[in-house]
Design an enzyme around this catalytic site. Sequence first.
Site, short mmCIF file in Angstrom:
data_model
loop_
_atom_site.label_atom_id
_atom_site.label_comp_id
_atom_site.label_asym_id
_atom_site.label_seq_id
_atom_site.Cartn_x
_atom_site.Cartn_y
_atom_site.Cartn_z
N ASP A 95 0.82 -1.21 0.00
CA ASP A 95 0.00 0.00 0.00
C ASP A 95 0.86 1.27 0.00
O ASP A 95 2.03 1.25 0.40
CB ASP A 95 -0.90 0.04 1.25
CG ASP A 95 -2.05 -0.94 1.17
OD1 ASP A 95 -2.10 -1.70 0.17
OD2 ASP A 95 -2.87 -0.96 2.10
N ASP A 96 0.22 2.35 -0.44
CA ASP A 96 0.70 3.74 -0.26
C ASP A 96 1.75 4.20 -1.26
O ASP A 96 2.19 5.35 -1.20
CB ASP A 96 1.25 3.98 1.15
CG ASP A 96 0.19 3.81 2.22
OD1 ASP A 96 -0.99 3.70 1.85
OD2 ASP A 96 0.55 3.77 3.41
N HIS A 146 -5.80 2.75 -4.43
CA HIS A 146 -5.77 3.01 -2.97
C HIS A 146 -6.17 4.47 -2.70
O HIS A 146 -5.70 5.08 -1.74
CB HIS A 146 -4.37 2.72 -2.42
CG HIS A 146 -4.31 2.56 -0.94
ND1 HIS A 146 -5.21 1.77 -0.23
CD2 HIS A 146 -3.47 3.07 0.00
CE1 HIS A 146 -4.91 1.80 1.06
NE2 HIS A 146 -3.87 2.59 1.23
N HIS A 150 -5.47 9.30 -0.04
CA HIS A 150 -5.45 8.48 1.16
C HIS A 150 -6.31 9.05 2.29
O HIS A 150 -5.87 9.19 3.43
CB HIS A 150 -4.01 8.30 1.66
CG HIS A 150 -3.80 7.07 2.51
ND1 HIS A 150 -4.09 7.05 3.86
CD2 HIS A 150 -3.35 5.83 2.20
CE1 HIS A 150 -3.81 5.86 4.35
NE2 HIS A 150 -3.37 5.10 3.36
N HIS A 247 3.78 -2.31 3.16
CA HIS A 247 3.80 -0.93 2.66
C HIS A 247 5.14 -0.67 1.96
O HIS A 247 6.20 -1.06 2.46
CB HIS A 247 3.65 0.08 3.81
CG HIS A 247 2.31 0.01 4.49
ND1 HIS A 247 2.04 -0.90 5.50
CD2 HIS A 247 1.16 0.72 4.29
CE1 HIS A 247 0.79 -0.75 5.90
NE2 HIS A 247 0.22 0.22 5.18
#
Length: 729
Positions: A95-96, A146, A150, A247
């Site tokens: 993620d991210d 995603h 965020h 991540h």
Amino acid sequence: MADRPSRRSRRPGLGRRVVPPPSWTVFGVLCTVLAGVLLVGAYANASFAPDRQQTQSEQHEVPTEVVTGGPIISSTAGQTRSYRLPPRTIALTFDDGPDPVWTPEVLRVLAAHQVPATFFVVGSQVARHPDLLRELAAGGHELGVHTFTHPDLTALPGWRRRMEYTQTQLAVASAAGVRTSLIRFPYSSYAAAIDDQNWPVFTQAGDLGYLSVLNDTDSRDWALPGVDQIIANVVPLGYSGAVTLWHDAGGDRAQTVAALDRFIPLMKERGYRFVTVTGGLNLALAEAGIDHQVSVGQPAGAGERWRGRMLIWAVQGADRTLGVLGWIFVAVGVLTVGRTVLLLVLAGRHARQRRAKDWAWGPPVTEPVSVIVPAYNEKEGIAAAVRSLAGGDHPGGIEVIVVDDGSTDGTPEIVEALGLPNVRVVRKPNGGKPSALNTGVALARHDLIVMVDGDTVFEPDSVRRLVQPFADPQVGAVAGNVKVGNRDSLIAKWQHIEYVIGFNLDRRLYETLRCMSTVPGAIGAFRRQALEYAGGMTDDTLAEDTDITMAFGRAGWKVVYEETARAWTEAPTTLGQLWKQRYRWSYGTMQAMWKHRRSLLDRGASGRFTRRCLLFLSLFGVLLPLLAPVIDLLALYGLFFLDRTATAVAWLVMLGVQMLTAVVAFRLDREKLGVLWVLPLQQFAYRQLMYLVMIQSVVTALTGGRLGWQKLRRTGLTPTPASAPANSR
């Protein structure tokens, strides 16, 4: 420069054309574009995202098969299904990202172990690093959404959620040429944690065609628990399959990379296979006997790719703009602090030297003085000005020559009606202030020349004090101390502060550094010999006082500041009049700098003076005022989109530096500090006006425009010397 005259020239041979009024439409468009860029930057940095909601609600509306099911959820058209990966199957999800530092490190480990992964990317990061996304796609890895910034989606309305998904898709489409139907929501975790508050987010995403992906195991690498703990967090129970959460951005991911490098071979030894999310889902469907294959990487259309490219350009442009503004902020801070230190150290030392008991320029100067008063339509203040000059207490005597430059309001008649024996009136056709001054110098009987504006009132001892520095044979010109007489209005108070800080304090500094750039036209004294050597006053620029002063410095003459010789002038009382005055001052100063630029390479006194003078004028007279709006711009931006406390503290620190400088300047000038209560207000109106003046002056100079004299309206409010405080020396 504080006293430049307010007169126009009708001389036909000057060839000046008056610059048309500034185009506020163009300026407005530029401001709108800048505001738009900053808003894009704020949005891309999640400045509009609400605070995360961490409340736990009931699960009455969440289907049981979801709460007890697997991490892959399909909720399309009212039909909800949940899927798990087959045993001994692991899907690595990150993620991210993408992140320019850690995503390549993760890819290196994946390539070394020849395993695929699924990357749930943040759209704003994709826009900043599209090459990394292309590398992910080219490496056979799977992409998922995603969101763009965020945010906590449960705190957003439906249209904002759709915008978050759509913008991320556009960025992915431009960078990799595909669109994806996988989505993972920020701050989501396990299927068992879905409640009534966030279940609508899943159903809306399903209606939009997305397949929601949660996780079975969470590395919690964001907490930096250590490599061993990260591995322990992601190892599935028994031999069950698992979607594991990692991540590749958001901070230091060194532990993530190290743990990943150990986790993959560890699980392979246990017989696990590594797949993408859809690869694992298709395996699960096949084992269940469902003849259906899920594919998420569909080619993006040309329109999507083009819109995505525009989005990427917007985000990157905003980032670069904010980066440039950040560097400018630092530069302005350095210049401001540097100027303050120089003023406090050198100007303070100058003041202490002058106030020493044994200080003197030399033997008292008692030679007679000729005072030249160029006058053009000065009926409001000419009588008070001439009386104050003629009544001076200089022991050598004062000759006052009023050169009427084609006035049409009866100015010469007013002077003649005074009947003062030491005052002469000379009439000439209108030819501009330099012409009037040169006429007066040619008619003057004495070698010490004082030049005064027609709206300026001297104190009784001002002429005597002004000429005392000529006891030093190296002194060619003397700048006096200009005071604002009409201090009743807020605008006038601001100018009073500016005169004390920006002009008089600066003159102490410039004298110490031997680079005085301006002897003010309101109160300045000259040696005839130096004037003749410099060629007299010229109309090459609109700042004849700066032009002649720079010529003196280049010729090796000392130009000094005599603080006790004071003259009282009337400051503009309206913003329009102030604009005209400062616009002419700024533009004229730039003309003078350009005129003398070639002497930068001169040897001897000429080169030394010009290099110092133009350096300080460029840094503190042009560059600092031109860049200073960034302070206010970023302060405003910070209050809305950054840390409000840090922004307020930074702004207050800058105000404190200005207040400290103001207090020192007022103390040195023996002025009352009470007026400084308006200094903070000055930051919100007056300073912005000065910014615009400087910007317009620079634009005029760069475009080759020429500005004509603009006569300011006078009301005769300048105080008489009797109202001025007494000198102490």
